[in-house]
Write a protein that holds these residues in place. Structure first.
Motif, PDB file in Angstrom:
ATOM      1  N   VAL A  64     -41.885 -82.100 -28.400  1.00 26.30           N
ATOM      2  CA  VAL A  64     -41.029 -81.721 -27.266  1.00 26.30           C
ATOM      3  C   VAL A  64     -41.305 -82.571 -26.027  1.00 26.30           C
ATOM      4  CG1 VAL A  64     -40.415 -79.839 -25.688  1.00 26.30           C
ATOM      5  CG2 VAL A  64     -40.775 -79.367 -28.131  1.00 26.30           C
ATOM      6  N   LYS A  65     -42.579 -82.861 -25.787  1.00 24.43           N
ATOM      7  CA  LYS A  65     -42.984 -83.580 -24.566  1.00 24.43           C
ATOM      8  C   LYS A  65     -42.358 -82.932 -23.310  1.00 24.43           C
ATOM      9  CE  LYS A  65     -43.799 -88.066 -26.748  1.00 24.43           C
ATOM     10  NZ  LYS A  65     -43.788 -87.543 -28.129  1.00 24.43           N
ATOM     11  N   PRO A  66     -42.694 -81.643 -23.077  1.00 22.51           N
ATOM     12  CA  PRO A  66     -42.052 -80.918 -21.973  1.00 22.51           C
ATOM     13  C   PRO A  66     -42.540 -81.363 -20.595  1.00 22.51           C
ATOM     14  CG  PRO A  66     -43.811 -79.592 -22.917  1.00 22.51           C
ATOM     15  CD  PRO A  66     -43.686 -80.818 -23.780  1.00 22.51           C
ATOM     16  N   THR A  67     -41.693 -81.129 -19.605  1.00 23.23           N
ATOM     17  CA  THR A  67     -42.107 -81.305 -18.213  1.00 23.23           C
ATOM     18  C   THR A  67     -42.596 -79.974 -17.649  1.00 23.23           C
ATOM     19  OG1 THR A  67     -39.866 -80.843 -17.407  1.00 23.23           O
ATOM     20  CG2 THR A  67     -40.442 -83.157 -17.822  1.00 23.23           C
ATOM     21  N   HIS A  68     -42.151 -78.864 -18.293  1.00 22.45           N
ATOM     22  CA  HIS A  68     -42.516 -77.526 -17.865  1.00 22.45           C
ATOM     23  C   HIS A  68     -42.853 -76.661 -19.090  1.00 22.45           C
ATOM     24  CE1 HIS A  68     -40.250 -79.085 -14.462  1.00 22.45           C
ATOM     25  NE2 HIS A  68     -40.653 -78.077 -13.706  1.00 22.45           N
ATOM     26  N   VAL A  69     -43.744 -75.696 -18.911  1.00 20.68           N
ATOM     27  CA  VAL A  69     -44.072 -74.744 -19.975  1.00 20.68           C
ATOM     28  C   VAL A  69     -43.963 -73.331 -19.406  1.00 20.68           C
ATOM     29  CG1 VAL A  69     -45.855 -73.851 -21.525  1.00 20.68           C
ATOM     30  CG2 VAL A  69     -45.598 -76.327 -21.209  1.00 20.68           C
ATOM     31  N   LEU A  70     -43.226 -72.466 -20.128  1.00 26.71           N
ATOM     32  CA  LEU A  70     -43.122 -71.049 -19.788  1.00 26.71           C
ATOM     33  C   LEU A  70     -43.681 -70.275 -20.976  1.00 26.71           C
ATOM     34  CD1 LEU A  70     -42.197 -68.926 -17.768  1.00 26.71           C
ATOM     35  CD2 LEU A  70     -39.880 -69.126 -18.692  1.00 26.71           C
ATOM     36  N   HIS A  71     -44.865 -69.698 -20.780  1.00 22.31           N
ATOM     37  CA  HIS A  71     -45.650 -69.156 -21.896  1.00 22.31           C
ATOM     38  C   HIS A  71     -45.632 -67.630 -21.925  1.00 22.31           C
ATOM     39  CE1 HIS A  71     -48.769 -68.593 -24.789  1.00 22.31           C
ATOM     40  NE2 HIS A  71     -49.745 -68.357 -23.924  1.00 22.31           N
ATOM     41  N   PHE A  72     -44.814 -67.076 -22.852  1.00 25.37           N
ATOM     42  CA  PHE A  72     -44.740 -65.628 -23.032  1.00 25.37           C
ATOM     43  C   PHE A  72     -45.479 -65.155 -24.288  1.00 25.37           C
ATOM     44  CE2 PHE A  72     -40.578 -66.268 -20.738  1.00 25.37           C
ATOM     45  CZ  PHE A  72     -40.910 -65.545 -19.601  1.00 25.37           C
ATOM     46  N   ALA A  73     -45.705 -66.012 -25.254  1.00 24.31           N
ATOM     47  CA  ALA A  73     -46.203 -65.593 -26.561  1.00 24.31           C
ATOM     48  C   ALA A  73     -47.539 -64.862 -26.465  1.00 24.31           C
ATOM     49  CB  ALA A  73     -46.344 -66.807 -27.475  1.00 24.31           C
TER      50      ALA A  73
END
Length: 296
Positions: A64-73
């Motif tokens: 993915v190489k994200p710029t942002h991470v939203l971590h709910f898991a």
């Protein structure tokens, strides 16, 4: 281009966050363990991965190489998550995701914490800066993970969630349990109902997290309505909206031994620093939730 990796994306809050992220111009990559139904949202690409596996975490981040991470898991199974040994595994996974995010040059990392991190013996609205004193393995694990996240040198935040309700909630939890029983014409047995809580619709919760991700606010932030209500008020509102208040029996169930009398949030940071407010009242949110369960 903003590219966000959303973990727990098919879960209760995660699935609700996806449309908000798309609307905010993100290229959205949603992670599912593969054991839940994938939510079909235009503009969302799905990744199947077990994030408790180190190799899988690395693979997803590399792809993915994200710029942002939203971590709910995290583990959230009613009756299990408070004491599950998986809590510690999720601490390790969260810390490793944070490490990978830093290595990949991620600009912003936001994770989901819990009101269980606070001292439940305190009746005053909980403030993010107070000393944490979790009473459960789940709360301890969330506090440990959160401390690692918001002490990181990169831009990070940790949203501490209070009480939620809304579509797709596990049917064993309070609001859906009462709704389902009343819709079926059955008795809805409850505790005494004097407990004071802060309830927020899950869609508003997802919206708050996306606003937190979009901001440059760091550290812990309470994700709540800021409007305390009693359990009695909540269940009686459900009874009135469905038209079967006589089926609600308060005091029929015994409250858990560690059930705090008051558990509410100070939402000053959320309101003033992020500029976020709930979009719906409790009554409107409960009415929408009732209509969703009717359709189900």
């Amino acid at each position: 281009m903003k590219r966000v990796l959303v973990t727990g994306a098919s879960g209760f809050i995660g699935r609700q966050s996806l449309p908000f992220l798309v609307q905010n111009g993100y290229e959205v990559h949603a992670v599912s363990s593969g054991t839940k139904e994938i939510v079909k949202v235009k503009g969302v690409t799905w990744q199947a991965a077990n994030l408790l596996d180190e190799d899988e975490r690395s693979r997803v981040m590399n792809q993915v190489k994200p710029t942002h991470v939203l971590h709910f898991a995290w583990i959230a199974t009613p009756g299990e998550y408070w004491t599950s040994p998986l809590n510690e595994e999720w601490v390790e996974a969260t810390v490793d995701l944070l490490r990978l995010a830093k290595e990949h040059g991620v600009k912003r990392f936001v994770g989901a914490g819990s009101s269980a991190e606070y001292d439940w013996a305190t009746d005053a609205p909980h403030v993010e800066t107070e000393t944490l004193k979790p009473a459960t393995p789940y709360g301890m694990a969330k506090a440990e993970a959160g401390t690692m996240v918001y002490n990181e040198s990169m831009s990070t935040a940790w949203g501490r969630i209070f009480h939620l309700y809304g579509p797709y909630e596990d049917g064993r939890r309070l609001v859906p349990d009462v709704i389902k029983n009343l819709l079926e014409g059955k008795e809805a047995a409850c505790t005494h109902g004097a407990q004071v809580r802060d309830f927020l619709h899950v869609r508003d919760t997802a919206s708050a997290f996306v606003s937190l991700l979009e901001s440059d606010v760091t550290g812990a932030v309470n994700i709540a309505s800021g409007t305390p209500v009693t359990i009695k008020q909540v269940v009686e509102t459900i009874g009135r909206l469905i038209g079967k208040p006589e089926l609600i029996t308060l005091g029929k169930k015994e409250a858990p031994k560690n059930d705090p009398a008051v558990l509410t949030a100070d939402t000053t940071r959320l309101r003033t620093e992020i500029g976020w407010q709930p979009s719906m009242t409790l009554e409107d949110g409960l009415n929408e939730t009732i209509e969703w369960w009717k359709a189900e």
